[in-house]
Design a protein around this motif. Structure first.
Motif, PDB file in Angstrom:
ATOM      1  N   GLY A 231      52.499  48.369  49.103  1.00 37.19           N
ATOM      2  CA  GLY A 231      52.944  47.760  50.588  1.00 37.19           C
ATOM      3  C   GLY A 231      53.641  46.306  50.614  1.00 37.19           C
ATOM      4  N   ASN A 232      54.246  45.823  50.036  1.00 35.33           N
ATOM      5  CA  ASN A 232      55.223  44.644  49.266  1.00 35.33           C
ATOM      6  C   ASN A 232      55.962  44.865  50.961  1.00 35.33           C
ATOM      7  N   LYS A 233      56.194  43.636  51.368  1.00 30.23           N
ATOM      8  CA  LYS A 233      56.917  43.142  52.291  1.00 30.23           C
ATOM      9  C   LYS A 233      58.459  43.035  51.557  1.00 30.23           C
ATOM     10  N   LYS A 234      58.481  42.818  51.186  1.00 30.20           N
ATOM     11  CA  LYS A 234      60.139  42.474  50.443  1.00 30.20           C
ATOM     12  C   LYS A 234      60.829  44.117  50.533  1.00 30.20           C
ATOM     13  N   CYS A 235      60.039  44.674  49.941  1.00 29.21           N
ATOM     14  CA  CYS A 235      60.236  46.304  49.394  1.00 29.21           C
ATOM     15  C   CYS A 235      60.382  46.932  51.102  1.00 29.21           C
ATOM     16  N   LEU A 236      59.353  46.419  52.080  1.00 32.09           N
ATOM     17  CA  LEU A 236      59.482  46.827  53.901  1.00 32.09           C
ATOM     18  C   LEU A 236      60.963  46.347  54.192  1.00 32.09           C
ATOM     19  N   ALA A 237      61.343  44.847  54.277  1.00 37.06           N
ATOM     20  CA  ALA A 237      62.305  44.461  54.486  1.00 37.06           C
ATOM     21  C   ALA A 237      63.332  45.125  53.548  1.00 37.06           C
ATOM     22  N   TYR A 238      63.749  45.628  52.806  1.00 38.15           N
ATOM     23  CA  TYR A 238      64.601  46.081  52.328  1.00 38.15           C
ATOM     24  C   TYR A 238      64.997  47.877  52.835  1.00 38.15           C
ATOM     25  N   LEU A 239      63.992  48.231  53.262  1.00 41.18           N
ATOM     26  CA  LEU A 239      64.084  49.724  53.358  1.00 41.18           C
ATOM     27  C   LEU A 239      64.109  49.816  55.112  1.00 41.18           C
ATOM     28  N   ILE A 240      63.975  49.005  55.753  1.00 45.56           N
ATOM     29  CA  ILE A 240      64.436  48.897  56.960  1.00 45.56           C
ATOM     30  C   ILE A 240      65.759  48.308  57.270  1.00 45.56           C
ATOM     31  N   SER A 241      66.391  47.312  56.559  1.00 40.01           N
ATOM     32  CA  SER A 241      67.624  47.202  56.269  1.00 40.01           C
ATOM     33  C   SER A 241      69.106  47.953  55.589  1.00 40.01           C
ATOM     34  N   LEU A 242      67.802  49.014  55.074  1.00 36.71           N
ATOM     35  CA  LEU A 242      68.367  50.037  54.653  1.00 36.71           C
ATOM     36  C   LEU A 242      68.900  51.747  55.979  1.00 36.71           C
ATOM     37  N   ALA A 243      67.673  51.372  56.713  1.00 39.96           N
ATOM     38  CA  ALA A 243      67.575  52.454  57.494  1.00 39.96           C
ATOM     39  C   ALA A 243      68.410  51.997  58.630  1.00 39.96           C
ATOM     40  N   GLN A 244      69.104  50.469  58.669  1.00 41.93           N
ATOM     41  CA  GLN A 244      69.084  50.379  59.916  1.00 41.93           C
ATOM     42  C   GLN A 244      71.476  50.337  59.786  1.00 41.93           C
ATOM     43  N   ARG A 245      71.572  50.151  58.337  1.00 36.98           N
ATOM     44  CA  ARG A 245      72.833  50.303  58.138  1.00 36.98           C
ATOM     45  C   ARG A 245      72.915  51.756  57.916  1.00 36.98           C
ATOM     46  N   TRP A 246      72.344  52.604  57.524  1.00 36.60           N
ATOM     47  CA  TRP A 246      72.688  53.948  57.532  1.00 36.60           C
ATOM     48  C   TRP A 246      71.517  54.756  58.348  1.00 36.60           C
ATOM     49  N   ASP A 247      71.756  55.433  59.643  1.00 36.47           N
ATOM     50  CA  ASP A 247      72.103  55.066  60.733  1.00 36.47           C
ATOM     51  C   ASP A 247      71.754  57.003  60.434  1.00 36.47           C
ATOM     52  N   ASN A 248      72.901  57.377  59.315  1.00 34.44           N
ATOM     53  CA  ASN A 248      73.085  58.918  59.466  1.00 34.44           C
ATOM     54  C   ASN A 248      72.959  59.241  57.825  1.00 34.44           C
ATOM     55  N   GLY A 249      71.745  59.579  57.318  1.00 33.08           N
ATOM     56  CA  GLY A 249      71.158  59.480  56.284  1.00 33.08           C
ATOM     57  C   GLY A 249      71.706  58.357  55.208  1.00 33.08           C
ATOM     58  N   VAL A 250      70.639  58.096  54.495  1.00 34.68           N
ATOM     59  CA  VAL A 250      70.655  56.715  53.118  1.00 34.68           C
ATOM     60  C   VAL A 250      71.710  57.768  52.061  1.00 34.68           C
ATOM     61  N   LEU A 251      71.735  56.201  51.662  1.00 33.07           N
ATOM     62  CA  LEU A 251      72.617  56.567  49.848  1.00 33.07           C
ATOM     63  C   LEU A 251      72.051  56.642  48.775  1.00 33.07           C
ATOM     64  N   ALA A 252      72.583  56.716  48.080  1.00 31.28           N
ATOM     65  CA  ALA A 252      71.945  57.431  46.808  1.00 31.28           C
ATOM     66  C   ALA A 252      70.934  55.783  46.005  1.00 31.28           C
ATOM     67  N   THR A 253      72.420  54.742  46.225  1.00 27.93           N
ATOM     68  CA  THR A 253      72.239  53.838  46.036  1.00 27.93           C
ATOM     69  C   THR A 253      72.595  52.236  47.181  1.00 27.93           C
ATOM     70  N   TYR A 254      72.049  51.484  47.554  1.00 27.11           N
ATOM     71  CA  TYR A 254      71.907  50.565  48.262  1.00 27.11           C
ATOM     72  C   TYR A 254      71.430  48.892  47.779  1.00 27.11           C
ATOM     73  N   PRO A 255      72.364  48.189  48.068  1.00 20.76           N
ATOM     74  CA  PRO A 255      73.348  48.298  48.663  1.00 20.76           C
ATOM     75  C   PRO A 255      74.736  48.677  47.974  1.00 20.76           C
ATOM     76  N   MET A 256      75.854  49.871  48.644  1.00 19.70           N
ATOM     77  CA  MET A 256      76.991  50.178  47.639  1.00 19.70           C
ATOM     78  C   MET A 256      78.034  49.103  47.746  1.00 19.70           C
ATOM     79  N   ASP A 257      78.555  49.221  46.689  1.00 18.92           N
ATOM     80  CA  ASP A 257      79.955  48.312  46.415  1.00 18.92           C
ATOM     81  C   ASP A 257      81.365  48.917  46.891  1.00 18.92           C
ATOM     82  N   GLU A 258      81.336  48.639  47.934  1.00 15.38           N
ATOM     83  CA  GLU A 258      82.875  48.458  49.170  1.00 15.38           C
ATOM     84  C   GLU A 258      83.725  48.950  48.461  1.00 15.38           C
TER      85      GLU A 258
END
Length: 838
Positions: A231-258
């Motif tokens: 239930g760690n809040k830092k984990c949750l913040a990471y997951l929320i950021s991920l889901a908002q950044r990639w709304d069409n399916g998430v990547l296997a690694t995040y953040p991805m090196d652009e």
């Protein structure tokens, strides 16, 4: 040339470019496939306020709408076929749908149908290469989770043995490894969601290893598990950021090196990188960072940019990283392959690059020789051997290709074919649950375009070769009765060595020049007496055939026709400029060098090393080929300058030394001189093998000097296309004389010629055609062809005559002539041989 085909190809190129780059802001993210596995795990997280609803509905919607027609979820290979990664991906997606009871029953049924129909085949195919560590951890976990969710996978009984091996391997891994083990990379914690409850993971251990961004090693699926456990809040913040950044399916690694995505796109799709911008090292994965830095170095250097060696040699000075790489060769093999490729572009005096090349080669050799302790020099457990073997199953072709065939010997046309046919050419690097693959919504169009372009070139090459064969025959060069008839070899080398324009003038003039050079060189070397040779040399000097007869007259007349044709083409390009005298001078220079060598040989004169090389660098005639082609590509180029550019001089010297390192045994038997033999004579402390080694060291140094002059500005005034013609010419000589004298062989070139000009592309097929084996025990060198390479006749009674005709046709197709015959004792499907005069 078929102008309509050419116009069609150009039209398709423009259309695909417009589609791909119409939205540049989101282009880079669209080229990396979403991870069905990680997206499914995020879809399983319940909302903290409404536990009967998913927290990330967009992830569940993605799962719902991205099932393939065949019933699976996940990536395809470069040819559109499902991969072994699709098994855990599909199970994870079905579990997510089952958990929330969404979608129609057909989603689950189609998924189960795919699992039932394909599990056995994929597992057994994988087991032939052994079981990779990631699969042994992830797949059993997904099977157990699916059974708990009530999914009846019904895995086939015939797969029981393989399934048992997979589960046993997982147990061994869990018993021998720690949660975070400095000697095993990636660590077990990376697979947190797949670890069984019996593994007894303490929540404090999980929290202790969270990254600053709240993730577990930037893995969405592992971080999902960490959040549901702690239930760690830092984990949750990471997951929320991920889901908002990639709304069409998430990547296997995040953040991805652009930057890495951009480099991989450039390297595998447009093969062009012109951005000199530097970047900080922010990647948490050493492997991904090495891939990124190696690609950047190679692409920037290939396009003439000055690049610091620290761009990717930084890992050499970090003992911890070096040790990690050495202890995990499977995981780092793709990174080391990219390091090795980058060092192809080494310049003279770059010791760090030499060290990086030696280090990467040692690791890649360990991977490809995994089964032999004596070769690797290390003791490996059976499990590690199995992992190496599986990794080899994926990219053994690329690794062995790079190690066995130097970049200098790789011909562009055949390299393009390999990339088109390779179903794994979209692999970027090793990921957590399989491979990270380059994804593009226009991949099918790109593959079709590449195939169409390759096949168009093949049709053009067939027509040009037929025209060239007629020319050789009409001028009497195919019926000389001595030496080597290499019309097909010469044309193949010119056509396959570079990406010249569709215009055939350059190819035809250079190929005709190579044919005349081969015939004339053999005449001076083995056939003509001194009186005949002096007469021909004088005739070329005055450019008059008076007094010539027989072979001398045939050679001169063919040469005169070639020079006249070349001068006429050049005159059209330069509006009446006449280059005839310059052409005659450069040809006379070469004929004079042949006469000098023949005089020495027939009179028993032994030149010094310097004298030999001064003549030999001209007699190899590389300058005729490259300068002639340069004049047609860039009519302002000088054909015969007062002093050759240093890049041309280096090409001449390197070509001669390459030839001599593979022909010294033959010339020693014939009593002729050779640079290797002269070096051994002038350095009595060195035997022949030591002399070869020292000459090869000299060659390596000169090739690095040559490459720097090709790629970098400031060494000569030649335009880039002309410098790259020099590189293509060197690649031809390196290909012919890399590990043997292929130019003199009657058989070694068959497969390459066939693939370049005749054999259709093998795309989307299970196996590429096997090389045709040679019967080394036969008195004559004969090509062995298995009947399996040809279509079967409709009636068994037709077997012998039917196959014999096909073999004759195959021989004729490659060489324009050939006679098939049967071996004495035949079974229903025998092996046949054919011989062709070369």
């Amino acid at each position: 040339m078929n102008s309509s085909q050419y116009s069609s190809i150009l039209s398709q190129v423009n259309k695909i470019k417009e589609k791909i780059f119409s939205n540049c802001d989101s282009a880079n993210s669209s080229f990396i496939s979403p991870s069905a596995y990680d997206t499914a795990w995020l879809a399983m997280i319940p909302d903290s306020d409404q536990p009967f609803r998913p927290m990330f509905k967009n992830c569940l919607d993605w799962v719902l709408h991205n099932q393939k027609e065949e019933g699976f979820w996940g990536d395809c290979d470069a040819h559109g076929m499902p991969t072994i990664e699709c098994l855990p991906d599909t199970i994870a997606c079905m579990v997510a749908l089952k958990k929330w009871n969404v979608g129609t029953q057909s989603h689950i049924e189609k998924g189960l149908d795919f699992i039932h129909a394909n599990t056995e085949g994929l597992l057994r195919e994988m087991n032939n290469h052994s079981i990779p560590r990631w699969f042994a951890i992830v797949f059993p976990a997904m099977v157990e989770i699916a059974l708990t969710a009530g999914l009846k996978l019904g895995l086939l009984k015939s797969s029981d043995e393989v399934m048992s091996q997979i589960f046993n391997k997982r147990q061994q891994i869990l018993q021998r490894e720690k949660l975070v083990d400095e000697y095993q990379y990636p660590p077990l914690l990376w697979y947190l969601e797949a670890l069984p409850e019996s593994y007894c993971i303490d929540q404090d251990d999980i929290i202790k290893h969270l990254s600053n961004d709240g993730s577990i090693f930037q893995s969405p699926s592992a971080t999902t598990s960490a959040f549901m456990v702690t239930g760690n809040k830092k984990c949750l913040a990471y997951l929320i950021s991920l889901a908002q950044r990639w709304d069409n399916g998430v990547l296997a690694t995040y953040p991805m090196d652009e930057d890495l995505i951009n480099l991989c796109m450039v390297n595998q799709i447009i093969r062009n990188f012109l951005n000199k911008k530097a970047w900080a090292r922010q990647s948490n994965s050493v492997a991904a960072q090495l891939v990124k830095d190696s690609l950047a170095f190679r692409l920037l250097r290939m396009h003439g940019y000055g690049v610091s060696l620290d761009r990717f040699c930084w890992f050499l000075r970090n003992e911890d990283i070096r040790e990690r790489i050495e202890n995990n060769p499977e995981y780092f093999s793709m990174a080391m392959l990219n390091v090795y490729r980058a060092t192809d572009l080494m310049f003279a005096g770059e010791d760090d690059l030499q060290e990086a090349r030696s280090f990467s080669k040692k690791l890649l050799d360990k991977v490809v020789s995994v089964g032999t302790r004596e070769q690797t020099g290390v003791t490996l457990s059976n499990l590690h051997r199995a992992e190496f073997t599986y990794a080899l199953g994926w990219y053994d072709m690329q690794i062995e290709h790079e190690l066995s065939l130097p970049w200098f010997a790789q011909l562009d046309h055949l390299e393009y074919r390999m990339w088109i046919e390779d179903s794994d050419s979209n692999i970027l690097w090793t990921g957590k649950s399989g491979f990270q693959r380059l994804s593009c919504p226009y991949n099918a169009e790109l593959v079709r375009l590449a195939m169409q372009n390759y096949e168009f070139r093949q049709s053009m090459y067939k027509n040009e070769l037929e025209e060239l064969q007629r020319w050789s025959k009409d001028w009497g060069l195919t019926d000389m009765g001595f030496g080597r008839e290499k019309t097909t070899y010469c044309y193949f080398a010119v056509a396959a060595s570079g990406s010249l324009p569709y215009d055939s003038d350059v190819r035809m003039v250079v190929a005709k020049s190579a044919i005349v050079i081969t015939v004339a060189d053999d005449f001076y070397d083995v056939e003509g007496c001194l009186i005949e040779l002096k007469g021909l040399t004088n005739a070329v000097q005055r450019w008059n055939a008076k007094g010539l007869s027989g072979h001398s007259e045939t050679i001169f007349c063919a040469l005169d026709n070639l020079v006249s044709e070349f001068a006429a083409k050049y005159s059209q390009l330069r509006q009446g400029c006449d280059i005839t005298n310059e052409l005659r001078d450069i040809w006379y220079e070469t004929f004079a060098s042949w006469f000098t060598e023949s005089m020495r040989s027939k009179l028993g004169r032994i030149p010094s090393l310097d004298e030999y090389l001064e003549t030999g660098m001209t007699s190899i005639a590389a300058h005729i080929l490259v300068l002639s082609a340069s004049c047609l590509l860039n009519p302002s180029s000088e054909l015969r300058p007062v002093q050759y550019e240093s890049i041309t001089t280096l090409l001449m010297v390197i070509s001669r030394l390459l030839n001599d390192t593979q022909s010294y045994r033959k010339e020693k038997e014939e009593g002729k001189v050779n640079y290797i033999l002269l070096y051994s004579k002038e350095n009595p402390e060195a035997d022949v093998e030591e002399s070869v080694a020292r000459v090869r060291e000299m060659l390596d140094k000169k090739k690095r000097e040559f490459l720097e002059q090709v790629l970098m500005e400031g060494f000569c005034d030649l335009p880039k296309p002309n410098k790259h013609l020099h590189l293509s010419c060197l690649k031809v000589f390196q290909m012919f004389f890399n590990s043997s004298n292929r130019y003199d062989s009657t058989t070694e070139m068959f497969e390459d010629i066939s693939k370049a000009i005749y054999v259709p592309l093998q795309v989307g097929k299970s196996m590429a055609p096997k090389p045709l084996p040679l019967d080394s025990g036969a008195k004559k060198k004969q090509l062995m062809i298995s009947v399996s390479h040809f279509r079967r006749p409709s009636k068994p009674s037709m077997d012998r005559s039917f196959v014999a005709k096909q073999v004759s046709w195959a021989a004729f197709r490659v060489h324009g002539q050939g006679k098939a015959f049967m071996q004495p004792k035949l079974t229903q499907f025998p092996k046949l041989t054919f011989t062709t005069p070369i």
